[in-house]
Scaffold this active site. Structure first.
Site, PDB file in Angstrom:
ATOM      1  N   LYS A  52      58.548  23.445  77.303  1.00 30.03           N
ATOM      2  CA  LYS A  52      57.892  24.505  76.163  1.00 30.03           C
ATOM      3  C   LYS A  52      58.032  23.282  74.828  1.00 30.03           C
ATOM      4  CE  LYS A  52      58.562  28.979  77.082  1.00 30.03           C
ATOM      5  NZ  LYS A  52      58.935  30.246  76.948  1.00 30.03           N
ATOM      6  N   GLN A  96      64.165  32.557  73.801  1.00 27.87           N
ATOM      7  CA  GLN A  96      63.381  32.817  74.863  1.00 27.87           C
ATOM      8  C   GLN A  96      64.569  34.307  75.441  1.00 27.87           C
ATOM      9  OE1 GLN A  96      61.745  30.682  76.894  1.00 27.87           O
ATOM     10  NE2 GLN A  96      61.625  31.525  78.938  1.00 27.87           N
ATOM     11  N   ASP A 119      54.973  34.843  70.560  1.00 27.96           N
ATOM     12  CA  ASP A 119      55.021  35.023  71.676  1.00 27.96           C
ATOM     13  C   ASP A 119      54.065  36.831  72.039  1.00 27.96           C
ATOM     14  OD1 ASP A 119      56.647  34.271  74.043  1.00 27.96           O
ATOM     15  OD2 ASP A 119      58.662  34.150  73.322  1.00 27.96           O
TER      16      ASP A 119
HETATM   17  N1  GUN Z   1      61.016  34.827  79.584  1.00 26.75           N
HETATM   18  C1  GUN Z   1      60.326  35.057  80.743  1.00 26.75           C
HETATM   19  N2  GUN Z   1      59.270  34.887  79.986  1.00 26.75           N
HETATM   20  C2  GUN Z   1      58.943  34.627  78.585  1.00 26.75           C
HETATM   21  C3  GUN Z   1      58.466  34.467  77.718  1.00 26.75           C
HETATM   22  O1  GUN Z   1      56.502  34.053  77.838  1.00 26.75           O
HETATM   23  N3  GUN Z   1      58.554  33.976  76.496  1.00 26.75           N
HETATM   24  C4  GUN Z   1      59.970  34.413  76.109  1.00 26.75           C
HETATM   25  N4  GUN Z   1      60.327  33.936  75.398  1.00 26.75           N
HETATM   26  N5  GUN Z   1      60.819  34.159  77.128  1.00 26.75           N
HETATM   27  C5  GUN Z   1      60.290  34.893  78.055  1.00 26.75           C
END
Ligand code: GUN
Length: 287
Positions: A52, A96, A119
């Site tokens: 990311k 995350q 998100d």
């Molecule tokens: N963990 C697994 N997928 C995601 C996501 O799309 N966003 C976040 N913040 N954590 C995750």
């Protein structure tokens, strides 16, 4: 069978977001900023966060990285989120998941300012999605829809089956399909008679986290399969490999399928960048 090239489609989207970021910068002087918070040292989360952050740089988005110890108290994380909410250089905040056991993820997601919730997990954005849109939409479901839109023009009345009921993928992708007027069935690990339900699907989105769950004979000829699974298994030569939730080799009669890796995964990251640009525009009053 067509393989839907998520990697190439994501690269195109990243380039478009990069152009949007440059245009925003030249007309307003604002550089979109994304804060990424990782608590603990889960290896898979570490890999996702690294990807990311690399992608933000590629699109000209400024990133702010916070790596906190696995035993970080919940209160300390909430203080950091309050600071990021108040920081005018930060337009997007991503914590995350999963979080360590001492931290309640719902409390944390509630604390993020909805306009910075790239998100799309805050209750305000979840509510907007369920009542017809306008808010920030979770990245993986958004990526799934962008891939489906490449091969499907008209969703009206198509049977869409979703396997998985998570807040991150299953529930929001079901809402997006419903918004397009598909007939949506949400299934999960406890669903009885799953193979027969899947056999009726024109569109199958599988996000079950179960390698090889969907067999070739479950899939209707001509169906479109979006495989969201990212499973690390030991391959035939004893080395770890990444596979999806469907038995790819057995899906030759499908119309189109997303590969794993190189399907949904890169789209999730590209959509995160798009959401960050959208959040920045909205915060400065452009949208
Ligand atoms: N963990 C697994 N997928 C995601 C996501 O799309 N966003 C976040 N913040 N954590 C995750």
């Amino acid at each position: 069978m067509e393989l839907i090239d998520g990697k190439a489609i994501a690269a195109q989207l990243v380039a478009e977001v990069g152009a949007g970021v440059a245009a925003l910068r030249s007309r307003s002087g604002i550089v979109p900023g994304l804060a990424v918070v990782l608590v603990g040292d889960d290896p898979a989360s570490g890999i996702y966060v690294r990807r990311k952050l690399a992608a933000t740089a590629a699109a000209g988005i400024r990133s702010f990285e916070y790596r906190l110890a696995v035993d970080t108290p919940q209160a300390a994380l909430l203080v950091l989120i309050d600071e990021l909410n108040a920081n005018a250089d930060v337009h997007g905040i991503l914590v995350q998941l999963p979080l360590p056991a001492q931290i309640d993820p719902l409390l944390v997601l509630d604390r993020i300012a909805p306009e910075k919730d790239v998100d799309g997990f805050h209750p305000v954005n979840v509510g907007r999605l369920s009542s017809g849109g306008g808010g920030l939409v979770p990245c993986t479901p958004l990526g799934c829809m962008k891939l489906l839109d490449r091969v499907i023009d008209d969703y009206h009345g198509l049977n869409a089956v979703v396997i998985g009921k998570s807040n991150i993928v299953g529930k929001p992708v079901a809402l997006l399909l419903l918004e397009r007027e598909a007939t949506v069935t949400v299934t999960h690990i406890h669903t009885r008679g799953l193979p027969d339900i899947v056999r009726a699907a024109d569109i199958l989105v599988v996000a079950a986290g179960s390698p090889g769950l969907v067999r070739g004979d479950w899939v209707k000829p001509g169906a479109v399969v979006i495989d969201v699974g990212i499973n690390r298994i030991i391959g035939p030569d004893g080395r770890p490999i990444i596979v999806g939730d469907s038995v790819m080799d057995a899906l030759g009669h499908a119309r189109a399928v997303t590969p794993v890796p190189g399907g949904v995964g890169p789209m999730t990251i590209a959509c995160l960048l798009e959401n960050t640009l959208r959040a920045a525009r909205s915060i400065i009053g452009e949208e």
